[in-house]
Motif scaffolding. Sequence first.
Motif, PDB file in Angstrom:
ATOM      1  N   GLY A 111       1.803   3.478  -7.023  1.00  0.00           N
ATOM      2  CA  GLY A 111       2.279   4.470  -7.443  1.00  0.00           C
ATOM      3  C   GLY A 111       1.804   5.872  -6.881  1.00  0.00           C
ATOM      4  N   ILE A 137      -4.877  12.008  -4.373  1.00  0.00           N
ATOM      5  CA  ILE A 137      -5.523  10.870  -4.599  1.00  0.00           C
ATOM      6  C   ILE A 137      -4.570   9.807  -3.951  1.00  0.00           C
ATOM      7  N   ASN A 143       6.350  10.795  -4.437  1.00  0.00           N
ATOM      8  CA  ASN A 143       6.348  11.262  -5.700  1.00  0.00           C
ATOM      9  C   ASN A 143       6.340  12.649  -5.886  1.00  0.00           C
ATOM     10  N   GLY A 193       9.072  11.735 -11.359  1.00  0.00           N
ATOM     11  CA  GLY A 193       8.585  11.594 -12.491  1.00  0.00           C
ATOM     12  C   GLY A 193       8.364  12.941 -13.299  1.00  0.00           C
ATOM     13  N   ILE A 223      -0.524  -2.836 -15.187  1.00  0.00           N
ATOM     14  CA  ILE A 223      -0.335  -3.852 -14.327  1.00  0.00           C
ATOM     15  C   ILE A 223      -1.662  -4.096 -13.419  1.00  0.00           C
ATOM     16  N   THR A 237      -3.902   2.325 -10.663  1.00  0.00           N
ATOM     17  CA  THR A 237      -5.267   2.337 -10.908  1.00  0.00           C
ATOM     18  C   THR A 237      -6.088   1.361  -9.997  1.00  0.00           C
TER      19      THR A 237
HETATM   20  C1  LIG Z   1      -5.276   9.354 -10.514  1.00  0.00           C
HETATM   21  C2  LIG Z   1      -3.779   9.018 -10.948  1.00  0.00           C
HETATM   22  C3  LIG Z   1      -2.749   9.937 -10.781  1.00  0.00           C
HETATM   23  C4  LIG Z   1      -1.448   9.963 -10.955  1.00  0.00           C
HETATM   24  N1  LIG Z   1      -0.764  10.915 -10.452  1.00  0.00           N
HETATM   25  C5  LIG Z   1       0.821  10.843 -10.624  1.00  0.00           C
HETATM   26  C6  LIG Z   1       1.516  11.799 -10.212  1.00  0.00           C
HETATM   27  O1  LIG Z   1       1.355  12.708  -9.616  1.00  0.00           O
HETATM   28  N2  LIG Z   1       2.991  11.419 -10.401  1.00  0.00           N
HETATM   29  C7  LIG Z   1       3.453  10.469 -11.182  1.00  0.00           C
HETATM   30  O2  LIG Z   1       4.797  10.247 -11.334  1.00  0.00           O
HETATM   31  N3  LIG Z   1       2.246   9.420 -11.552  1.00  0.00           N
HETATM   32  C8  LIG Z   1       1.220   9.701 -11.517  1.00  0.00           C
HETATM   33  N4  LIG Z   1       0.377   8.566 -11.813  1.00  0.00           N
HETATM   34  C9  LIG Z   1       0.689   7.450 -12.264  1.00  0.00           C
HETATM   35  C10 LIG Z   1       0.976   6.285 -11.307  1.00  0.00           C
HETATM   36  O3  LIG Z   1       1.752   6.593 -10.195  1.00  0.00           O
HETATM   37  C11 LIG Z   1       1.298   4.856 -11.842  1.00  0.00           C
HETATM   38  O4  LIG Z   1       2.573   4.674 -12.225  1.00  0.00           O
HETATM   39  C12 LIG Z   1       0.412   4.382 -13.105  1.00  0.00           C
HETATM   40  O5  LIG Z   1      -0.811   4.705 -12.802  1.00  0.00           O
HETATM   41  C13 LIG Z   1       0.543   2.888 -13.381  1.00  0.00           C
HETATM   42  O6  LIG Z   1      -0.024   2.620 -14.142  1.00  0.00           O
HETATM   43  P1  LIG Z   1      -1.615   1.603 -13.584  1.00  0.00           P
HETATM   44  O7  LIG Z   1      -2.738   3.021 -13.360  1.00  0.00           O
HETATM   45  O8  LIG Z   1      -2.188   1.131 -14.921  1.00  0.00           O
HETATM   46  O9  LIG Z   1      -1.382   0.831 -12.439  1.00  0.00           O
HETATM   47  C14 LIG Z   1      -1.144   8.769 -11.608  1.00  0.00           C
HETATM   48  C15 LIG Z   1      -2.050   7.766 -12.067  1.00  0.00           C
HETATM   49  C16 LIG Z   1      -3.376   7.970 -11.667  1.00  0.00           C
HETATM   50  C17 LIG Z   1      -4.247   6.863 -12.236  1.00  0.00           C
END
Ligand SMILES: Cc1cc2nc3c(=O)[nH]c(=O)nc-3n(C[C@H](O)[C@H](O)[C@H](O)COP(=O)(O)O)c2cc1C
Length: 366
Positions: free
Chosen positions: A23, A29, A89, A115, A221, A242
């Motif tokens: 993701g 990050i 993204n 997103g 997940i 994560t």
């Molecule tokens: C530190 C962090 C930053 C994130 N930044 C974005 C982002 O900029 N855009 C976005 O669509 N999702 C963002 N997400 C969501 C992730 O892309 C991902 O879909 C989501 O974390 C999935 O769940 P998981 O962390 O339990 O695997 C972010 C998640 C984390 C942990």
Amino acid sequence: MRFTKIPKLRIGDLEAHIPIIQGGMGVGISLSGLASAVANEGGIGVIAAAGIGMCEPDFSKHFKEANNRALRREIQKAREMTTGIIGVNIMVALSDCDDLVQAAVEEGADVVFLGAGLPLRIPKTSLVNRPGKVTTKVVPIVSSARAAKVIFQYWGKNYNHTPDAVVVEGPLAGGHLGFTKEQINNPNHALEKILPEVVSVIKPYEQHFNKSIPVIAAGGIYTGADIHKFIQLGAQGVQMGTRFVGTHECDASKDFKEAYVRCKKEDLVIIDSPVGLPGRAIQNRFLEEVSAGTKKPFKCPWKCLKTCDVENAPYCIGVALTNAKKGNLQKGFAFAGANAYRVDKIISVKELIETLLEEYEKAACT
Ligand SMILES: Cc1cc2nc3c(=O)[nH]c(=O)nc-3n(C[C@H](O)[C@H](O)[C@H](O)COP(=O)(O)O)c2cc1C
């Protein structure tokens, strides 16, 4: 091939050897380092565009140019490090969303994930084939079947076209969440519930447009067994954030990653982000002070997020997340998924993918 059971992920003419998308994680990050490492293992590596220019020297004066330049540079760097699949993204809520989509397409990103908002207007550039190259795929991220329906209906009616795939992100994800605080713990909004609902919404569009539109599950997940479970529930792939923070290749500082290793289950909290959405983060002094009413004064020369309530925001989320990325967690905080407390050491992307594939095989054999 050592692993035979895990299916490939096909999005149009793109084929990922393993159905794992890393993701996109702003601010800084997931950049070229993490994305290329994941792509090299056969997954889809994703560069996050949110706040990507914040470390450029001229960011406060020319934020759009800085974001554009940094995004192009990261895509080019990723391309030098991998021949695998690279996505970008982009949050729909970013005020320079259209510019960033154009930059991603011009730089030859394989996929654009959209997103934090409903992408109703189709990115013009997505329909244009680049000579000798495949078209950039467009994949919205949704948190409900209703959102998926609105997007697919709108695209179908107005453009006679559909997105190339869809990511369904449930309430256990890290970062901004597409749910109200009440919905987050409501079982009716659990990923296990919303994934099959989105699959049913997409089905008639697959038939009508005579193409396969993969549905990708995200949010909480963590293991190969989880991947297996969601594929059984109708997903063609998963998106994970994560777990990829706990890798050497993740582009955040060591201190940011250590915050994951140190955190406990009860440290993972839901905050009200100035963006107007709830978000999941690791509790720390900065967030405690903010919830106690302390303001962290800031100047905003450009409103980077269309939805940010700049006048009333207690702090600038872009600055706070950039500080955290760099390791200054006194002046910021780390977004993290509900499973971040399970990260107990930093490993390589290769080791992580091998573990996930072994776990998947085991789950598929039982
Ligand atoms: C530190 C962090 C930053 C994130 N930044 C974005 C982002 O900029 N855009 C976005 O669509 N999702 C963002 N997400 C969501 C992730 O892309 C991902 O879909 C989501 O974390 C999935 O769940 P998981 O962390 O339990 O695997 C972010 C998640 C984390 C942990």
